[in-house]
Enzyme design. Sequence first.
Site, short mmCIF file in Angstrom:
data_model
loop_
_atom_site.label_atom_id
_atom_site.label_comp_id
_atom_site.label_asym_id
_atom_site.label_seq_id
_atom_site.Cartn_x
_atom_site.Cartn_y
_atom_site.Cartn_z
N LYS A 171 0.99 -1.34 -0.20
CA LYS A 171 0.16 -0.27 0.02
C LYS A 171 0.89 1.65 -0.14
O LYS A 171 1.81 1.72 1.08
CB LYS A 171 -0.64 0.25 1.03
CG LYS A 171 -1.95 1.10 0.99
CD LYS A 171 -2.55 1.91 2.73
CE LYS A 171 -1.63 2.69 2.87
NZ LYS A 171 -1.86 3.53 1.90
N GLU A 207 9.86 -0.01 10.14
CA GLU A 207 10.61 1.52 10.79
C GLU A 207 10.68 2.63 10.57
O GLU A 207 9.03 3.47 9.11
CB GLU A 207 11.19 1.70 8.93
CG GLU A 207 12.23 0.24 8.01
CD GLU A 207 13.81 0.01 8.70
OE1 GLU A 207 13.66 0.93 9.18
OE2 GLU A 207 14.48 -0.30 9.27
N CYS A 252 13.58 10.81 7.13
CA CYS A 252 13.65 10.35 8.12
C CYS A 252 14.58 10.71 8.97
O CYS A 252 14.32 10.75 9.96
CB CYS A 252 13.16 9.07 8.27
SG CYS A 252 13.89 7.51 6.94
N GLU A 271 9.27 15.14 15.98
CA GLU A 271 10.09 15.27 14.24
C GLU A 271 9.43 16.19 13.43
O GLU A 271 8.08 16.16 13.26
CB GLU A 271 9.64 13.54 13.77
CG GLU A 271 10.36 13.34 12.09
CD GLU A 271 9.85 12.12 11.74
OE1 GLU A 271 8.91 11.67 11.90
OE2 GLU A 271 11.02 11.59 11.02
P1 NAD Z 1 2.32 8.13 7.89
O1 NAD Z 1 2.50 7.23 9.33
O2 NAD Z 1 1.50 9.07 8.71
O3 NAD Z 1 2.08 6.71 6.95
C1 NAD Z 1 2.78 5.76 6.27
C2 NAD Z 1 1.58 4.76 5.72
O4 NAD Z 1 0.59 4.10 6.93
C3 NAD Z 1 0.71 6.10 4.54
O5 NAD Z 1 0.72 5.12 3.95
C4 NAD Z 1 -0.36 6.12 5.52
O6 NAD Z 1 -1.72 5.54 5.12
C5 NAD Z 1 -0.09 4.62 6.26
N1 NAD Z 1 -1.83 4.71 7.24
C6 NAD Z 1 -2.16 5.24 8.16
N2 NAD Z 1 -2.43 5.41 8.96
C7 NAD Z 1 -2.25 3.88 9.29
C8 NAD Z 1 -3.29 2.65 9.59
N3 NAD Z 1 -3.99 2.40 10.61
N4 NAD Z 1 -2.64 1.70 8.97
C9 NAD Z 1 -2.12 1.48 8.55
N5 NAD Z 1 -1.31 2.37 8.24
C10 NAD Z 1 -1.27 3.16 7.64
O7 NAD Z 1 3.78 8.57 7.74
P2 NAD Z 1 3.73 9.29 6.74
O8 NAD Z 1 3.51 11.49 6.80
O9 NAD Z 1 3.64 8.69 5.10
O10 NAD Z 1 5.99 9.80 6.43
C11 NAD Z 1 6.11 10.21 7.29
C12 NAD Z 1 7.00 10.04 8.34
O11 NAD Z 1 7.63 8.37 7.91
C13 NAD Z 1 7.82 10.44 9.47
O12 NAD Z 1 8.04 9.86 10.22
C14 NAD Z 1 8.84 9.45 8.63
O13 NAD Z 1 9.81 9.96 9.62
C15 NAD Z 1 8.90 8.20 8.58
N6 NAD Z 1 9.92 7.25 8.03
C16 NAD Z 1 10.62 6.54 7.97
C17 NAD Z 1 11.80 5.76 7.40
C18 NAD Z 1 12.36 4.74 8.16
O14 NAD Z 1 13.20 3.92 7.02
N7 NAD Z 1 12.86 5.06 9.70
C19 NAD Z 1 11.36 6.02 5.98
C20 NAD Z 1 10.83 6.94 5.82
C21 NAD Z 1 9.56 7.52 6.36
#
Ligand code: NAD
Length: 491
Positions: free
Chosen positions: A193, A267, A301, A398
């Site tokens: 997804k 992650e 991230c 963050e």
């Molecule tokens: P987010 O957690 O809002 O969303 C990430 C994904 O999860 C999206 O596809 C979203 O639709 C989905 N999602 C949201 N709620 C969900 C639920 N209840 N169940 C299952 N899926 C759900 O994060 P974002 O705003 O898209 O991305 C930014 C974040 O990602 C930042 O915190 C960043 O640090 C992190 N990130 C981490 C890494 C790493 O390798 N550690 C890499 C890239 C981004």
Amino acid sequence: MSTTSVASSTGLNWTYAPAPETADPKIRSRYELFIDGRFVPPAEGQYRTILNPATAEPLTEVAEAGAADIDRAVKAARRAYEKVWSRMPGRERGKYIYRIARLLQERAREFAVAESKNGGKPIRESRDTDIPLSVAHFFYYAGWADKLNYAFPGARARPVGVCGQVIPWNFPLLMAAWKIAPALATGNTVVLKPAETTPVTSLKLAELIQEADLPPGVVNIVPGGRPTGAALVQHPGVDKIAFTGSTAVGKWIMKALAGTRKKYTLELGGKAANIIFEDAAIDQAVEGIINAIFFNQGHVCCAGSRLLVQEGVAEILITKLKQRIRTLIIGDPLDKNTDIGAINSREQLNRIESLVASGREEGAEIWQPDCPLPEKGFWYRPTLFTNVSQAHRIAQEEIFGPVLTIQTFRTPEEAIERANNTPYGLSDGVWTDKGAKIFKVTRQLRAGVIWANTFNKFDPTSPFGGYKESGMGREGGWHGLLPYVELEETA
Ligand code: NAD
């Protein structure tokens, strides 16, 4: 022809003529779900308009997967797993993954433009980082597919089964590659997804997977928002969840999976310290700081979002940093001169603005260059905060935008204590001329990835992942195979 003027650190003015990347991104006007090797309409008939964040104008329309679609996708992945993929010899699986890598490499320019149009990141980033690293991941894991018997001495690696994979918007194609490549190499099938704002390159990858003639159901791509992700996480037919995203959602997933048989890796977010010692090469450190937080709008991230500077060089470093920031070019993501592109969404821009407002209210001192911003779309100026205390929200949370907090320190011990003093532990950076100091300091930093005299360097052979609230499990390298296998002792 409009031009961009920037002041250089020497006081000279440089003028750049526009240099737009013109490759056709081949984005369809509408995308369906990719299930069982075919593009199919969603059961509930819902579509989401996807914007170009640099203009806030519609780019395409993408099907939204509901619970019934997730069920279809998981069942297709199960069939493909049991009948074809888990039974196929590793060398044959490897050929398919190599084919994906080669096709992606051939269409790298097209994918780079699509990534920049959908995500808002500068073409330089998508062209030089996102797409080549995605290709490299497929090549790297293709190489493991026929060598799994040698990867774990004394044990046989069996695939886990059907993997549900949920990814964020900041590296859309790269995160898809990080997830899909190791899963396929180890004999698993996938339901992926993408994030709600950035599904375009995942769906273009689906086209390419069709072209590579991958057996139907081995990879399924189901765009959608939170409910779609939650339905995938909770589906009883999924054996493993691989999630990259925010810590808040990661915690929700942990709770949702507690007591189930599902494996998972998370992650999550980060708040990296970039530590500059007095003996560092200051000009190189300035470039490193710019690379760590401002390129890619801070949408990383592991971005070096907290600068810790040793007192003796703080003044000169901040002066040079401001001079360099004044030369950064903000604007059209497709222009090859652009350093800082668009913020990914209105929602993310609101979050940056609200955290910056909290920084001002809590007493930190803000500095921004007075560069013009495009009138349409979502944009934010590179921002520095000084007078920051450890308790400020901007030093703890963050921000995920081009915002850098600056604090000073006197001794290495103080720097280490400050660096470790957040709930996160994803990455850090250390700048010093002394090799011994690098080893002494990095041993005490609680971060999964630490760069020395550089920042934000990635390689598919190297594991990546965090400590504390930055997640669990590693992606990349040999370590990245482990979450996708069950090991049985053979001795
Ligand atoms: P987010 O957690 O809002 O969303 C990430 C994904 O999860 C999206 O596809 C979203 O639709 C989905 N999602 C949201 N709620 C969900 C639920 N209840 N169940 C299952 N899926 C759900 O994060 P974002 O705003 O898209 O991305 C930014 C974040 O990602 C930042 O915190 C960043 O640090 C992190 N990130 C981490 C890494 C790493 O390798 N550690 C890499 C890239 C981004």
